[in-house]
Design a protein around this motif. Structure first.
Motif, PDB file in Angstrom:
ATOM      1  N   LYS A  61       0.842  -1.201   0.000  1.00  0.00           N
ATOM      2  CA  LYS A  61       0.000   0.000   0.000  1.00  0.00           C
ATOM      3  C   LYS A  61       0.878   1.252   0.000  1.00  0.00           C
ATOM      4  O   LYS A  61       1.845   1.336   0.741  1.00  0.00           O
ATOM      5  CB  LYS A  61      -0.934  -0.009   1.209  1.00  0.00           C
ATOM      6  CG  LYS A  61      -1.919  -1.180   1.165  1.00  0.00           C
ATOM      7  CD  LYS A  61      -2.698  -1.325   2.445  1.00  0.00           C
ATOM      8  CE  LYS A  61      -3.689  -2.481   2.362  1.00  0.00           C
ATOM      9  NZ  LYS A  61      -3.065  -3.768   2.131  1.00  0.00           N
ATOM     10  N   SER A  63       0.697   5.590  -0.018  1.00  0.00           N
ATOM     11  CA  SER A  63      -0.177   6.756   0.168  1.00  0.00           C
ATOM     12  C   SER A  63       0.585   8.032  -0.186  1.00  0.00           C
ATOM     13  O   SER A  63       1.813   8.079  -0.149  1.00  0.00           O
ATOM     14  CB  SER A  63      -0.672   6.830   1.612  1.00  0.00           C
ATOM     15  OG  SER A  63       0.416   6.949   2.507  1.00  0.00           O
ATOM     16  N   ARG A  69      -5.630   5.973  -2.282  1.00  0.00           N
ATOM     17  CA  ARG A  69      -4.612   4.981  -1.938  1.00  0.00           C
ATOM     18  C   ARG A  69      -4.225   4.166  -3.168  1.00  0.00           C
ATOM     19  O   ARG A  69      -5.077   3.791  -3.973  1.00  0.00           O
ATOM     20  CB  ARG A  69      -5.127   4.038  -0.849  1.00  0.00           C
ATOM     21  CG  ARG A  69      -4.032   3.091  -0.350  1.00  0.00           C
ATOM     22  CD  ARG A  69      -4.476   2.315   0.860  1.00  0.00           C
ATOM     23  NE  ARG A  69      -5.449   1.294   0.486  1.00  0.00           N
ATOM     24  CZ  ARG A  69      -6.026   0.481   1.355  1.00  0.00           C
ATOM     25  NH1 ARG A  69      -5.753   0.599   2.645  1.00  0.00           N
ATOM     26  NH2 ARG A  69      -6.901  -0.421   0.959  1.00  0.00           N
TER      27      ARG A  69
END
Length: 200
Positions: A61, A63, A69
């Motif tokens: 992930k 950001s 995201r």
């Protein structure tokens, strides 16, 4: 690292030995703390193993400010806001290369974290031994030697940073959709390790 800094942690362990064999307090203390440290170490290790699997097998992930995201899958797909971004083969290879750098840094970081947790538990036991045996100098040397090993492990993370930055920059140049997420810069490389030295 002064043993005085370790005493608060060591004192927390005193209830563990309160009902032990008072004829040999140093051995009792060492055994009680070793058993507790072993339990803590095993718990941390199990959590780390779960995290390793998640990093290796799950989506990475990413950001960035004011951006949905993003995720990089193990297959080299870029998802933004849950939707796949169209890629050519070269971009997929670059995503996999960048993902590999992120995974390697994360794995090294967990190794350092696990070693630090073990050092903390061991230091409490060693401090108790020092209280009962009077061998604070020898114990301090052993703790410092372990701390030096952790510093060497932390340095490996910093050694990986230039290649990770180069991979990120190449990916950002090739894949405009990724560019807003390319937030690492040269200062991250230059500053790496400045705040990770173990005080001794």
């Amino acid at each position: 690292m002064s043993l005085l800094r370790l005493l608060p942690a060591a004192l927390l362990c005193l209830p563990l030995i309160a009902c032990g064999d008072t004829s040999s307090p140093d051995k009792t203390a060492g055994k009680a703390v070793a058993e507790t440290a072993g339990g803590v170490g095993q718990t941390v290790k199990e959590a780390m193993d779960d995290a390793r699997r998640e990093i290796a097998e799950g989506n990475i992930k990413i950001s960035a400010d004011n951006q949905p995201r993003a995720e990089i899958t193990p297959q080299g797909q870029l998802l933004i806001g849950g939707k796949p971004v169209a890629l050519d083969d070269g971009q997929r290879r670059q995503l996999l290369d960048y993902r590999g750098h992120v995974v390697a840094v994360a794995m090294d970081g967990m190794d350092v974290g696990l070693a630090g947790a073990k050092l903390g538990a061991n230091a409490a036991g060693e401090a108790l031994k020092g209280i009962f045996s009077g061998d604070s100098e020898g114990i301090e040397k052993r703790i410092n030697a372990e701390a030096a090993k952790i510093e060497a492990q932390a340095k490996r993370i910093c050694d990986r940073m230039p290649a990770m930055l180069a991979s990120q920059q190449a990916l950002a140049a090739s894949l405009p959709a990724f560019k807003p997420y390319a937030t690492m810069d040269q200062s991250d490389v230059d500053d790496c390790g400045k705040d990770t030295v173990v005080n001794r």
